[in-house]
Structure formats: structure tokens, C-alpha cells
Design a protein around this motif. Structure first.
Motif, PDB file in Angstrom:
ATOM      1  N   GLU A 232       9.716   3.455   2.495  1.00  0.00           N
ATOM      2  CA  GLU A 232       9.864   2.007   2.579  1.00  0.00           C
ATOM      3  C   GLU A 232       9.075   1.347   1.447  1.00  0.00           C
ATOM      4  O   GLU A 232       7.920   1.673   1.209  1.00  0.00           O
ATOM      5  N   GLY A 233       9.718   0.442   0.748  1.00  0.00           N
ATOM      6  CA  GLY A 233       9.094  -0.200  -0.398  1.00  0.00           C
ATOM      7  C   GLY A 233       9.143   0.639  -1.657  1.00  0.00           C
ATOM      8  O   GLY A 233       8.622   0.224  -2.700  1.00  0.00           O
TER       9      GLY A 233
ATOM     10  N   ASN B  98      14.300  -1.983   0.745  1.00  0.00           N
ATOM     11  CA  ASN B  98      13.812  -3.010   1.645  1.00  0.00           C
ATOM     12  C   ASN B  98      13.074  -2.402   2.837  1.00  0.00           C
ATOM     13  O   ASN B  98      13.490  -1.373   3.384  1.00  0.00           O
ATOM     14  N   LYS B  99      11.983  -3.048   3.208  1.00  0.00           N
ATOM     15  CA  LYS B  99      11.209  -2.578   4.358  1.00  0.00           C
ATOM     16  C   LYS B  99      11.867  -3.036   5.651  1.00  0.00           C
ATOM     17  O   LYS B  99      12.565  -4.026   5.682  1.00  0.00           O
TER      18      LYS B  99
END
Length: 278
Positions: free
Chosen positions: A161-162, A277-278
């Protein structure tokens, strides 16, 4: 495959000019010598044979992929380089993140990449399917990709994530002047592969785009041998390319090089920076 009317001619050489016989003979000799010089082996993904000598030169892009990659690497701990070739570029980015892997789909490059990258602690993985890479979900926080195919959904799976994905791609219309002059259609497999399509594809797969740019730099060939060598190393541009099949249009291009000192085509490049995208 559709070709021009003369593409298959082996012995026909059209010269409409009224140049003296001695001059024509010298030009033919340079033509044949250039074709002979193109018969060189190609290793890894290194065009040094024609670029280091200035026989082929490309215009400057409005970005530096290398510097953008280095900037992304500052906070990366786990990195993947997709389509590393012979590891030429990746090795130049040293020092690398503590955990760095690379993939390569062209079999002759794999041993070259391993020899170059193993001393740097990089594991090189042979791959045959972009949609099924041999890594766990979220294994990397940075994925680099320069001129390699990719599956957006698989990239999304591999990133944490990210995580960041940086890719520079060759647009479908790249160097189309070559195909036009040889009378061969542009390959249809990647028709429409341009920046807008790639960005839309990434967004639909859950990415935030933080950079997107495209450029059309000029690429110049200064002798016919450089052009033939180039076409021999990128067989997807003109499938089934052989000198004998395209001798006549190659001769006409050679005449232009003799008159102007070069023959130029237009490249197509685009770059995308994206975050999962988280």
C-alpha cells in the motif's frame, strides 16, 4: 504480410540520379560495406556498437528516467526492476535497496543479467507471463519498468500500500517512418499503446497518477549499417526483416544519408509515475 511492390526485389537498385559512374560505384561500395558491418552480435540491451561511435543518436527527453528512478529509490527498501535486459541500467543505479529483484523475459539476456547483478545482491528471475510473476502480494514498495511490458493488475498486486510504480514506455507510433519507407504496416499487436490509454488503464486498476509526460524526440542514423543493425536487434518493428527482402528501400535510404549526412525518424516515449492507493 503486406509489403511494397519492390520490397522483395533482390537485385533491383533504382538510382534516378545522373551521377557519374565513379561516384555511383563508391556509393554502392559504402552501401555494401555498411550492410556487412551490421552483422554484429547483440548482447544484453546495449546499443553501444552504434551509439558509442555516434552512428545513431537520439534526441534528449524532457525528463531523465535514471534520475526519477534514483529519487524514487531514496525511501525504498524492497524494489523490483521489470525487464532488466542485461542489467545495464539497474547496475548503474547502485547503491540499490537492501532487497532488490529483477525479471527478464528474453532468454539470452538472463545469464548476462545474473553475471552483472548477482555481485550486487540482486536475484534475477526468468519470466514468460506478465500476469503471473513469481512474487508475493505486496512484496515491493517500488517497481521500476523501462521499456518492458506489464500487467497493471499484477503490478498492483506486487506493490505494498502506497507503493510506487515508475515506467517509461515506447509508444506504438515509435519510428513509424521506418515502416512507411519499407512498405510494412506498423505492428498491430500494440496498436493504440500510447500515454492516454496507459494512464486510463492504471487508474482503472486502482493507481493514483502523480506524473505523466510524453515526448517525440528525433532519432538519427548516420549510415545504413547502423539502421540495419538497429532493425536486427528490435525484430518487432519490422517482423521478418532481412537485408535482401528490403534491399531497394534500404538503398534509397542510403542515398538520402549520402546527400544529407543522416536519415531521421521520430521516436515516441512516455513516462508514468503512479502510486498504489491505500
Amino acid at each position: 504480410m503486406k509489403t511494397s511492390n519492390n520490397a522483395g526485389s533482390k537485385n533491383t537498385i533504382n538510382t534516378s540520379s545522373m551521377m557519374p559512374a565513379e561516384q555511383l560505384a563508391a556509393m554502392k561500395e559504402r552501401f555494401e560495406q555498411g550492410l556487412k558491418e551490421a552483422e554484429q552480435p547483440f548482447h544484453g540491451w546495449d546499443f553501444g556498437y552504434i551509439t558509442d561511435s555516434g552512428r545513431m543518436q537520439s534526441g534528449v527527453l524532457c525528463w531523465s528516467y535514471d534520475e526519477m528512478a534514483r529519487s524514487c529509490m531514496k525511501d525504498a527498501k524492497r524494489m523490483l526492476d521489470m525487464g532488466t535486459g542485461g542489467g545495464e541500467l539497474l547496475s548503474s543505479l547502485h547503491p540499490l535497496p537492501p532487497y532488490t529483484c529483477a525479471t527478464e523475459g528474453y532468454a539470452p539476456n538472463i545469464a548476462i543479467a545474473k553475471d552483472r547483478l548477482s555481485p550486487l545482491g540482486v536475484n534475477v528471475y526468468p519470466v514468460t507471463d506478465d500476469s503471473q510473476l513469481p512474487f508475493a502480494d505486496g512484496e515491493f514498495d517500488l517497481i521500476l519498468n523501462r521499456h518492458e511490458s506489464y500487467n497493471p493488475r499484477e503490478v498492483w498486486r506486487l506493490l505494498s500500500e502506497g507503493g510506487v510504480f515508475l515506467t517509461q514506455q515506447v509508444g506504438w507510433s515509435d519510428c513509424r517512418e521506418i515502416n512507411d519507407r519499407l512498405g510494412i504496416p506498423m505492428p498491430s499487436d500494440y496498436a493504440g499503446w500510447e500515454l492516454d490509454f496507459a494512464v486510463d488503464q492504471m487508474v482503472r486498476n486502482g493507481f493514483h497518477i502523480w506524473d505523466q509526460r510524453e515526448a517525440t524526440p528525433v532519432q538519427r542514423f548516420y549510415d545504413i549499417g547502423a539502421l540495419v543493425y538497429y532493425l536486427n536487434t528490435i525484430p518487432w518493428q519490422v517482423p521478418d526483416f532481412t537485408v535482401e527482402r528490403f534491399r531497394e528501400p534500404l538503398w534509397e535510404i542510403h542515398l538520402e544519408m549520402e546527400r544529407h549526412g543522416f536519415w531521421e525518424v521520430q521516436q515516441k516515449r512516455f513516462i508514468i509515475g503512479a502510486t498504489k492507493n491505500k
